[in-house]
Design a protein around this motif. Structure first.
Motif, PDB file in Angstrom:
ATOM      1  N   PRO A  40     -95.338 -22.147  65.595  1.00 51.99           N
ATOM      2  CA  PRO A  40     -96.263 -21.715  66.664  1.00 51.99           C
ATOM      3  C   PRO A  40     -97.052 -20.425  66.589  1.00 51.99           C
ATOM      4  O   PRO A  40     -96.274 -19.549  65.988  1.00 51.99           O
ATOM      5  CB  PRO A  40     -95.465 -21.919  67.853  1.00 51.99           C
ATOM      6  N   GLN A 116     -92.005 -32.635  63.941  1.00 55.50           N
ATOM      7  CA  GLN A 116     -91.496 -31.349  64.888  1.00 55.50           C
ATOM      8  C   GLN A 116     -89.972 -31.316  64.528  1.00 55.50           C
ATOM      9  O   GLN A 116     -89.173 -32.123  64.675  1.00 55.50           O
ATOM     10  CB  GLN A 116     -91.786 -31.634  65.990  1.00 55.50           C
ATOM     11  N   THR A 118     -87.072 -28.507  65.388  1.00 54.97           N
ATOM     12  CA  THR A 118     -86.721 -27.500  66.365  1.00 54.97           C
ATOM     13  C   THR A 118     -85.368 -27.115  66.035  1.00 54.97           C
ATOM     14  O   THR A 118     -84.434 -27.877  66.343  1.00 54.97           O
ATOM     15  CB  THR A 118     -87.093 -27.898  67.948  1.00 54.97           C
TER      16      THR A 118
END
Length: 121
Positions: A40, A116, A118
């Motif tokens: 991000p 993704q 995480t």
């Protein structure tokens, strides 16, 4: 070459995850492969490459923790990620392209959708 990445998820720091990239196309084995990631607010960065001849390169942040491999019979590339850190959190992209060994430079031509990853504390 069309690429489909999978295997992302939520893990805790120190755990492992394996990403897969399934490719379509009869000439998959001739392609060099690379994985990028984008955290991000950050630029997309190349993390690892694997040539059709089996040579791998890894960027410093993932050296010793990530392993790239391929199964040409199944048209799949794997990115094994061990000892994951918070800073490994990103969207990971599989690519097919060309690795120029003389200049140690990789040029992607085809991109898969991102998956993704995480990492939580």
């Amino acid at each position: 070459v069309q690429l489909q990445a999978s295997g992302g998820g939520l893990v805790q720091a120190g755990e492992s995850l394996r990403l897969s990239c399934a490719a379509s196309g009869r000439l998959f084995s001739l392609n060099d492969m690379g994985w990028y990631r984008q955290a991000p607010g950050e630029q997309r960065e190349l993390v690892a490459t694997l040539t059709s001849g089996g040579m791998t390169t890894y960027k410093d942040p993932v050296k010793g923790r990530f392993t790239l491999s391929r199964d040409d019979a199944k048209n799949i590339v794997y990115l094994q990620m061990n000892s994951l850190k918070l800073e490994d959190t990103a969207v990971y992209y599989c690519t097919a392209g060309t690795f120029y060994s003389g200049s140690n430079y990789y040029v992607p031509r085809s991109w898969g959708q991102g998956t993704q990853v995480t990492v939580s504390s």
